[in-house]
Motif scaffolding. Structure first.
Motif, PDB file in Angstrom:
ATOM      1  N   GLY A 242       0.880  -1.119  -0.108  1.00 41.72           N
ATOM      2  CA  GLY A 242       0.122  -0.068  -0.061  1.00 41.72           C
ATOM      3  C   GLY A 242       0.759   1.466   0.059  1.00 41.72           C
ATOM      4  O   GLY A 242       2.032   1.224  -0.606  1.00 41.72           O
ATOM      5  N   GLY A 243       0.257   2.324   0.541  1.00 41.74           N
ATOM      6  CA  GLY A 243       1.076   3.624   0.729  1.00 41.74           C
ATOM      7  C   GLY A 243       0.654   4.422  -0.645  1.00 41.74           C
ATOM      8  O   GLY A 243      -0.131   4.099  -1.398  1.00 41.74           O
ATOM      9  N   THR A 244       1.262   5.511  -0.562  1.00 42.25           N
ATOM     10  CA  THR A 244       0.960   6.439  -1.732  1.00 42.25           C
ATOM     11  C   THR A 244       2.335   6.998  -2.375  1.00 42.25           C
ATOM     12  O   THR A 244       3.490   6.900  -1.827  1.00 42.25           O
TER      13      THR A 244
ATOM     14  N   ARG B  78       5.238  11.270 -11.409  1.00 47.44           N
ATOM     15  CA  ARG B  78       6.207  10.486 -11.827  1.00 47.44           C
ATOM     16  C   ARG B  78       5.804   9.114 -12.411  1.00 47.44           C
ATOM     17  O   ARG B  78       5.826   7.961 -12.056  1.00 47.44           O
ATOM     18  N   VAL B  79       4.900   9.285 -13.643  1.00 51.15           N
ATOM     19  CA  VAL B  79       4.394   8.307 -14.517  1.00 51.15           C
ATOM     20  C   VAL B  79       5.170   8.364 -15.741  1.00 51.15           C
ATOM     21  O   VAL B  79       4.997   9.420 -16.526  1.00 51.15           O
TER      22      VAL B  79
ATOM     23  N   GLY C 167       8.881  -2.008  -6.225  1.00 48.96           N
ATOM     24  CA  GLY C 167       8.236  -0.620  -5.471  1.00 48.96           C
ATOM     25  C   GLY C 167       7.771   0.417  -6.893  1.00 48.96           C
ATOM     26  O   GLY C 167       7.446   1.575  -6.428  1.00 48.96           O
ATOM     27  N   ILE C 168       7.543  -0.321  -7.895  1.00 51.42           N
ATOM     28  CA  ILE C 168       6.803   0.604  -9.075  1.00 51.42           C
ATOM     29  C   ILE C 168       5.630  -0.063  -9.486  1.00 51.42           C
ATOM     30  O   ILE C 168       5.465  -1.027  -9.891  1.00 51.42           O
TER      31      ILE C 168
ATOM     32  N   ARG D 177      -4.559   6.912  -9.982  1.00 50.38           N
ATOM     33  CA  ARG D 177      -4.463   5.838  -8.819  1.00 50.38           C
ATOM     34  C   ARG D 177      -4.171   6.441  -7.536  1.00 50.38           C
ATOM     35  O   ARG D 177      -3.196   7.237  -7.789  1.00 50.38           O
ATOM     36  N   PRO D 178      -4.567   5.894  -6.733  1.00 52.30           N
ATOM     37  CA  PRO D 178      -4.205   6.809  -5.338  1.00 52.30           C
ATOM     38  C   PRO D 178      -2.905   6.423  -4.901  1.00 52.30           C
ATOM     39  O   PRO D 178      -2.454   7.140  -4.062  1.00 52.30           O
TER      40      PRO D 178
END
Length: 496
Positions: free
Chosen positions: A76-78, A155-156, A109-110, A148-149
């Motif tokens: 999870g996380g943002t 950074r996409v 982590g991506i 997306r949350p």
């Protein structure tokens, strides 16, 4: 029937039998989106599998609705970086082909999106495609991830493999939404020049002799390009690269024989030196081939099933991509540039067709060959049905010559088409630098020349006994042979 004529007819029959029994080129089997349980209409909720969260999605891109899968870390996380994986060449390539790569990035982590590629119904086929349409699909994926949350919308980026490298550079040029660009084992050359280079390298690996590599790997491609039927031909990524003002990572495999890695990295470096982002980086991964999988010589992957690609990714490749992406979030150090890997051969630009090579000339020659040799067989059949005097001196030679002349042209073009479609990876067994199917065609053509000469000599001696149908048949055979020999020389059937 004299012994020499019997030997000629027997050799011709054996050659044609060999050609007829050759297997058709195999098409690699890749699982369809439906068989993989990931149809475009699917939009199930997230599912957890160990350290990953997977969610099927449906989104609009340009002129079509696409099915995709988002794979994210399970923690999870943002504020996570995200990548849209853009596929290489292939009609309707299902997203599952790139799932191993997506999962490797997600574990690092991506957040990663894979999606089903366009097919013939969406304007992408063996002979046509639009780089703009492909880029719009990738841009739509970027917009999806931005919403997306768990994703940092600033950074996409996009990651293109092979043909996808042209797509992601174009996507960044078309949309500011693309925050960074990764091109892995892509080409900075035009598609047709890249294709011919790949053909030559694969034929070289198969043991095909130098003169034949050009004939087999280039001639038909030049005609397909001239007919405007070569997918994406003429697309030059360099102008868009020179305009690129966002971080760029170019990754090349040292053992890539599908795209020219040395030339590509040199072009990348030159384009980025004209004003690219200072964080742009060029890297070379040693000991891997086109699919970024470990390989002793880089050729093993070309012989496998595309659906099995990326299952044994090089850890160095995964680390290179993921560390670079994560490094974009802070005060990034200046980019680095590995020296370009060596290439066994440099690519060459394709020469335009000369007047005698034009499609009109080639079509006319092909029509004459079919009419002349096919007509000779029809006249022979007519004489037999009417029980009229036939081409008695050498009638079996005439029949064999008609069959060879009728079969060699389409089989020649068919074999060259197979070489182009499979990029030279399956030329067949090679004997003394010649693929066995091509050697059979060469022997058949030489047999036709010998048969025509034998027929002329024997019919000249018996000219007083020739009736009108026999003369028509003989004339058709000689006219066909007169066209066949220069035609065969042009396509390489006399190349040794």
């Amino acid at each position: 029937m004299p012994r020499a004529a019997r030997r000629s007819a027997t050799l011709t029959a054996l050659v044609l039998l060999l050609l007829a029994t050759l297997p058709a080129p195999a098409t690699a089997a890749v699982p369809s989106a439906a068989s993989a349980g990931r149809g475009p209409g699917a939009a199930d909720g997230p599912s957890r599998s160990g350290e990953l969260v997977t969610e099927d999605v449906v989104f609009e891109g340009g002129d079509r609705t696409m099915g995709g899968t988002v794979i994210a870390p399970a923690g999870g996380g943002t504020g996570l970086p995200a990548i849209v994986l853009v596929a290489g060449a292939g009609e309707g390539l299902p997203r599952e082909v790139y799932r191993p790569q997506a999962e490797a990035f997600a574990r690092a982590g991506i957040v990663t999106l894979i999606y089903d590629k366009r097919g013939p119904d969406d304007g992408y086929s063996m002979f046509e495609a639009s780089i703009a349409d492909l880029a719009d699909d990738a841009i739509a994926g970027v917009h999806l991830l931005e919403e997306r949350p768990e994703v940092d919308p600033d950074r996409v980026g996009v990651h293109g493999h092979s043909e996808g490298g042209w797509t992601v550079v174009e996507a960044a040029d078309r949309s500011p939404a693309v925050d960074f660009v990764i091109a892995a084992n892509s080409s900075a050359l035009t598609p047709e020049r890249t294709q011919v280079w790949m053909n030559r390298m694969q034929l070289r690996h198969a043991g095909v002799s130098e003169p034949l590599r050009t004939r087999l790997g280039e001639t038909l491609t030049r005609h397909i390009v001239a007919a405007d039927m070569f997918r994406l031909h003429g697309h030059d990524p360099r102008p868009a690269l020179e305009r690129l003002d966002r971080p760029f990572l170019g990754v090349a495999a040292a053992l890539d024989w599908s795209t020219p890695p040395g030339e590509t990295l040199r072009i990348y470096a030159d384009a980025l030196a004209r004003g690219g982002d200072p964080r742009s980086t060029l890297r070379v991964i040693d000991g891997v081939g086109h699919s970024m999988e470990p390989s002793d010589d880089g050729y093993v992957e070309a012989e496998g099933d595309p659906a099995a690609s990326f299952r044994d990714l090089s850890p160095e490749y995964v680390r290179t991509v993921t560390e670079w992406v994560h490094g974009l979030s802070g005060t990034a150090a200046a980019g680095r540039g590995d020296p370009p890997p060596e290439q066994e051969e440099e690519s060459e630009s394709l020469a335009p067709l000369a007047a005698y090579e034009s499609s009109g000339v080639q079509i006319a020659a092909f029509a004459v060959l079919m009419a002349a040799f096919g007509g000779s067989l029809l006249v022979g059949a007519y004489s037999r049905l009417r029980d009229r005097p036939r081409l008695r001196p050498g009638r079996r030679t005439a029949a064999a010559l008609g069959l060879v002349g009728l079969a060699v042209p389409p089989l020649t073009i068919g074999y060259l088409g197979m070489i182009m479609i499979n990029a030279g990876t399956t030329p067949g067994p090679v004997v003394a630098g010649h693929p066995l199917p091509w050697l059979a065609l060469q022997l058949a053509t030489l047999g036709a020349a010998a048969g025509a000469l034998t027929l002329v000599v024997r019919c000249h001696r018996a000219r007083a006994s020739l009736d009108t149908p026999a003369k028509v048949r003989l004339g058709a055979l000689l006219a066909g042979t007169a066209v066949l020999l220069p035609w065969a020389a042009y396509w390489g059937l006399f190349t040794v």
